[in-house]
Design a protein around this motif. Structure first.
Motif: not given
Length: 237
Positions: A44, A48-49, A51, A137, A195-196, A199, A203, A219
């Motif tokens: 990602p 994104s991290h 989260i 996650w 969400w991931a 990301g 990326h 998605c």
């Protein structure tokens, strides 16, 4: 009281070490320094991290609101989760990637076990939701760490290209997320994967158009699953 004390201590240490790993040099490098060292496609965007902020805020809220309410099983599992998170950060910074993978796998198992202590109908912030998000996650990070570890050790992918393997992993992730949506009547779990995957698309951008397109398409598949899977087919616990 001893149960709450144990969970609080392990939680605080886990929070400090997890966030320190992003902003401070542990063993001479941050966690993102290590992650960005190899050209991993299934990864990602760094942002994104964030989260993790949501995860630990929800865990903290759960901890406070469940003061004197947790069972022995939940106490043991919660403390084990925090300890495993701590160990994962430590071995990652020691570049013991296989050990990190094993620790993450155990983390996912413990999260699933704690997640299952709540009934399917539970949709509260003091119940299943914090662990649903953390579990999702961590599952995604297990897949990411697997991709990273294989890349770090020079795996040739059985002749398949990295982008193609990334698409395969993306598809596997969607299958897992839709399984959780259907059998556990869980909206939050696939939402985390959306969400991931956003990301991952950010990326890779236009450099790996196949991966970016697949991530965004999937998605949409997850969103359809969230919106249109209504009935809970699993028996109540």
């Amino acid at each position: 009281m001893p149960q709450f004390f144990l969970m609080t201590i392990t939680y605080i240490v886990s929070v400090i070490l997890t966030f320190s790993s992003f902003f401070m040099k542990i063993n001479g490098q941050s966690s993102l320094d290590i992650s960005n060292r190899f050209p991993v496609v299934f990864a990602p965007f760094n942002v994104s991290h964030v989260i993790w902020i949501v995860i630990y805020m929800l865990l903290g809220y759960w901890l406070v609101m469940n003061f004197k309410k947790t069972t022995i099983k939940q106490t043991v599992l919660f403390s084990s989760i925090c300890i495993l998170q701590i160990s994962t950060v430590i071995v990652w910074h020691q570049e013991l990637f296989i050990a990190s993978l094993g620790s993450t796998l155990l983390l996912v198992f413990c999260l699933f076990s704690l997640y299952n202590t709540y009934p399917l109908c539970d949709k509260s912030l003091t119940g299943r939701i914090p662990f649903s998000i953390y579990y999702a996650w961590s599952t995604f990070m297990l897949m990411t760490d697997t991709s990273f570890t294989l890349t770090a050790y020079g795996w040739n992918g059985f002749g398949l290209s990295n982008p193609l393997w990334a698409v395969i992993l993306l598809t596997v992730g969607v299958a897992i997320a839709l399984h959780m949506r259907f059998h556990h009547f869980d909206i939050m779990y696939p939402s985390v994967f959306i969400w991931a995957y956003i990301g991952i698309a950010l990326h890779n951008g236009f450099e790996e158009l196949l991966v970016t397109t697949a991530a965004l398409f999937l998605c949409g598949v997850l969103l359809v699953g969230i919106l249109f899977i209504k009935k809970n087919p699993a028996p109540k616990k």
